[in-house]
Design a protein around this motif. Sequence first.
Motif, PDB file in Angstrom:
ATOM      1  N   LEU A  25       0.832  -1.209   0.000  1.00  0.00           N
ATOM      2  CA  LEU A  25       0.000   0.000   0.000  1.00  0.00           C
ATOM      3  C   LEU A  25       0.863   1.253   0.000  1.00  0.00           C
ATOM      4  O   LEU A  25       0.630   2.186  -0.784  1.00  0.00           O
ATOM      5  CB  LEU A  25      -0.922   0.004   1.217  1.00  0.00           C
ATOM      6  CG  LEU A  25      -2.246  -0.741   1.108  1.00  0.00           C
ATOM      7  CD1 LEU A  25      -2.929  -0.819   2.476  1.00  0.00           C
ATOM      8  CD2 LEU A  25      -3.168  -0.061   0.106  1.00  0.00           C
ATOM      9  N   TRP A  57      -6.285  -4.742  -6.663  1.00  0.00           N
ATOM     10  CA  TRP A  57      -7.124  -4.566  -5.481  1.00  0.00           C
ATOM     11  C   TRP A  57      -8.573  -4.263  -5.866  1.00  0.00           C
ATOM     12  O   TRP A  57      -9.478  -4.452  -5.067  1.00  0.00           O
ATOM     13  CB  TRP A  57      -6.571  -3.440  -4.613  1.00  0.00           C
ATOM     14  CG  TRP A  57      -5.289  -3.791  -3.928  1.00  0.00           C
ATOM     15  CD1 TRP A  57      -4.919  -5.011  -3.430  1.00  0.00           C
ATOM     16  CD2 TRP A  57      -4.183  -2.923  -3.666  1.00  0.00           C
ATOM     17  NE1 TRP A  57      -3.671  -4.958  -2.876  1.00  0.00           N
ATOM     18  CE2 TRP A  57      -3.192  -3.685  -2.996  1.00  0.00           C
ATOM     19  CE3 TRP A  57      -3.931  -1.568  -3.915  1.00  0.00           C
ATOM     20  CZ2 TRP A  57      -1.981  -3.136  -2.595  1.00  0.00           C
ATOM     21  CZ3 TRP A  57      -2.727  -1.027  -3.514  1.00  0.00           C
ATOM     22  CH2 TRP A  57      -1.759  -1.806  -2.857  1.00  0.00           C
ATOM     23  N   GLY A  86      -7.205   2.485   0.600  1.00  0.00           N
ATOM     24  CA  GLY A  86      -6.395   1.984   1.701  1.00  0.00           C
ATOM     25  C   GLY A  86      -7.240   1.313   2.767  1.00  0.00           C
ATOM     26  O   GLY A  86      -6.871   0.250   3.294  1.00  0.00           O
ATOM     27  N   GLY A  94      -4.489   0.683   6.982  1.00  0.00           N
ATOM     28  CA  GLY A  94      -4.282   0.863   5.546  1.00  0.00           C
ATOM     29  C   GLY A  94      -4.719   2.233   5.067  1.00  0.00           C
ATOM     30  O   GLY A  94      -4.076   2.834   4.202  1.00  0.00           O
ATOM     31  N   ALA A  98      -2.051   4.701   3.437  1.00  0.00           N
ATOM     32  CA  ALA A  98      -2.192   5.155   2.054  1.00  0.00           C
ATOM     33  C   ALA A  98      -2.207   6.669   1.954  1.00  0.00           C
ATOM     34  O   ALA A  98      -1.580   7.251   1.056  1.00  0.00           O
ATOM     35  CB  ALA A  98      -3.468   4.563   1.443  1.00  0.00           C
TER      36      ALA A  98
END
Length: 201
Positions: A25, A57, A86, A94, A98
Amino acid sequence: MKDNNIPLGGGKTPGLGKWKLQKDLFTAFCRVGLLGFGGGPAAIPIFHQEVVRNYKWMDEDEFGDTLALANTMPGPIATKLAGYIGYKVGGKLGCLNAILACVLPTSLMMIVLIGILQKYKDISWVKNMSASVVPVVAVMLGILSWDFIKKSGDTLGWKKALTMLVAAGLLMEALNIHPAIIIVVVLIFIFFPIRRRGKKA
């Protein structure tokens, strides 16, 4: 060959896999932050490359829906996309990862380089460097736009897709209507369709 199909939901991936996902990420969105020359819209093709083609993703449809929804909300498009993607991929960590990866490199580079560029902005090679990036960004946006047009044509039919494309262009350019307003109106018509009662002869 490397398998980029990393499981979604970083919090559910045990051990090293969790941190590898966070590393991926950070790497992906750091590239977006570093290479998104020209602002948020110019970074969209790089988002697409990293999220859809490189790490997979999202698929094309999901990325298109995410981009359309992000455009209806206030704030920079880059941080909105980074935050949502994210979070979807790696949870709360995440999301923060991100956004930080997307914003931090550019911020540091601006602090360090803005003074240098301002000092040497009148030198010919600096002007040429900035001008030479513009055609590349234009091609990137053109390719991404054509991908969305093809997807719309296949889904809605080419006649309806081209009609909406021309109408949106006229509304934005001729009448100076903000793109977010057009997107919101289209979404309203999709979720609350107008039912026409045909009269029988």
